[in-house]
Design an enzyme around this catalytic site. Structure first.
Site, mmCIF file in Angstrom:
data_model
loop_
_atom_site.group_PDB
_atom_site.id
_atom_site.type_symbol
_atom_site.label_atom_id
_atom_site.label_comp_id
_atom_site.label_asym_id
_atom_site.label_seq_id
_atom_site.Cartn_x
_atom_site.Cartn_y
_atom_site.Cartn_z
ATOM 1 N N GLY A 151 0.819 -1.239 0.130
ATOM 2 C CA GLY A 151 0.041 0.098 -0.142
ATOM 3 C C GLY A 151 0.785 1.296 -0.007
ATOM 4 N N GLY A 152 0.518 2.372 0.781
ATOM 5 C CA GLY A 152 1.207 3.449 0.695
ATOM 6 C C GLY A 152 2.506 3.237 1.416
ATOM 7 N N GLY B 204 24.329 9.157 -31.262
ATOM 8 C CA GLY B 204 23.927 10.054 -30.266
ATOM 9 C C GLY B 204 24.459 9.384 -28.822
ATOM 10 C CB ALA B 205 25.247 5.904 -27.643
#
Length: 334
Positions: A46-47, A282-283
């Site tokens: 949960g939280g 681009g790497a």
């Protein structure tokens, strides 16, 4: 933080949720000021999952710890899926698939020891004066003859970048972060001349060292942590580019790749980059290139830096062209 929680007490109503929010706020206030480490040593549902998820490092214990926002019963009710706690949010899920947890250990004692080893590398705050320094007898001038033969001449032959890391750091020892998630990139803490450094390295042993969504987000978060706590970054590069594919494009490789680019570009700590074999496209830019204000950029003997590999470049440049060269007996080209 040590976590072993079943979630909020329903009897306390909204007050229990308010307690969660108070903890979350303090996690955020401390972020980038002091290192935060969480150990999940039992259920965390949960939280309760959000506080450890917001800390810098998260370790889990095999067979006894698990994390999920909604448990198997809720999943069964809503989606009709049958799943166990381990398959939904166990260590194998969060250390391999989701990347939520940075490591998994056999028992509580092993997890605590790993936490202590990690803390040994980290400063106590973002003040430079708190950076740890350990005396070492490992000379910075020692030769590493194995490195001459470690990187294969054939650009398509894989090798384990961890062997390179082990060869260049103090006492051949380093602490890897997220070793089982996105293993095509290695993130680790080590020491050089007794000083803590962060290591980021492409690993050709997995996916040829290509950058993908998982490796980009993994490395980006690590680089930003090092920058926040004044830890120098050593980057070892052997990257043929970003991983191609429909799944990567639809999954947002552009957005996730930009995270790593941004992290390196904004980093103001010392940045040293070594290209071990190849850096394409681009790497090359993303992996702490000199254009991103890297302090020192070196290339291994025989390293290649290019837009792409030679074979791919030839196929594009000469696509659709047929070159016929004839030589007559006098050696005249016509």
């Amino acid at each position: 933080g040590l976590n072993d929680s079943g979630g909020a007490r329903i009897q306390e109503g909204v007050d229990s949720l308010a307690g969660y929010a108070d903890v979350f706020q303090r996690n955020v206030d401390a972020s980038g000021v002091v290192p935060q480490i969480s150990l999940v040593m039992g259920p965390c549902a949960g939280g309760a999952v959000y506080s450890p998820a917001m800390t810098d490092f998260l370790f889990m214990v095999e067979q006894s710890s698990y994390m999920f926002v909604t448990g198997p019963d809720v999943v069964r009710t809503v989606t009709k899926e049958e799943v166990s706690k381990e398959d939904l949010g166990g260590t194998s899920v969060h250390t391999v698939k989701s990347g939520v947890a940075h490591g998994a250990y056999a028992n509580d004692v092993a997890a605590l020891r790993a936490m202590r080893k990690l803390l040994d590398y980290l400063p106590s705050s973002n003040e430079k004066s708190t950076l740890p320094s350990k005396p070492t007898e490992d000379s910075p001038l020692r030769s590493c003859d194995a490195l001459k033969y470690l990187v294969p001449d054939d650009p398509n032959t894989p090798y384990d970048m961890k062997h390179v890391i082990s060869s260049i750091v103090d006492n051949h020892d380093f602490f890897e972060i997220l070793p089982n998630y996105a293993s095509n990139i290695v993130t680790a803490f080590a020491r050089m001349e007794g000083q803590t450094v962060g290591i980021v390295a492409n690993n050709p042993l997995t996916l040829a060292g290509c950058l993908d969504i998982g490796s980009s987000t993994k490395a980006a978060r690590f680089v930003r942590f090092c920058n926040a706590f004044n830890i120098p970054i050593v980057t070892l590069v052997d990257v043929p580019g970003f991983l191609p594919g429909v799944g990567q494009e639809h999954g947002g490789i552009i957005r996730h790749g930009a995270k790593l680019l941004f992290a390196y570009a904004e980093a103001t700590v010392p940045k040293v980059t070594v290209i071990t074999r190849k850096a394409y496209g681009g790497a090359y830019d993303v992996m702490s290139s000199k254009h991103l204000r890297g302090d020192c950029n070196y290339a291994w003997s025989g390293a290649e830096v290019a837009v792409m590999g030679a074979k791919g470049a030839v196929e594009i440049i000469f696509r659709g062209k047929v070159w016929l060269i004839f030589l007559n007996f006098d050696g005249i080209l016509f």
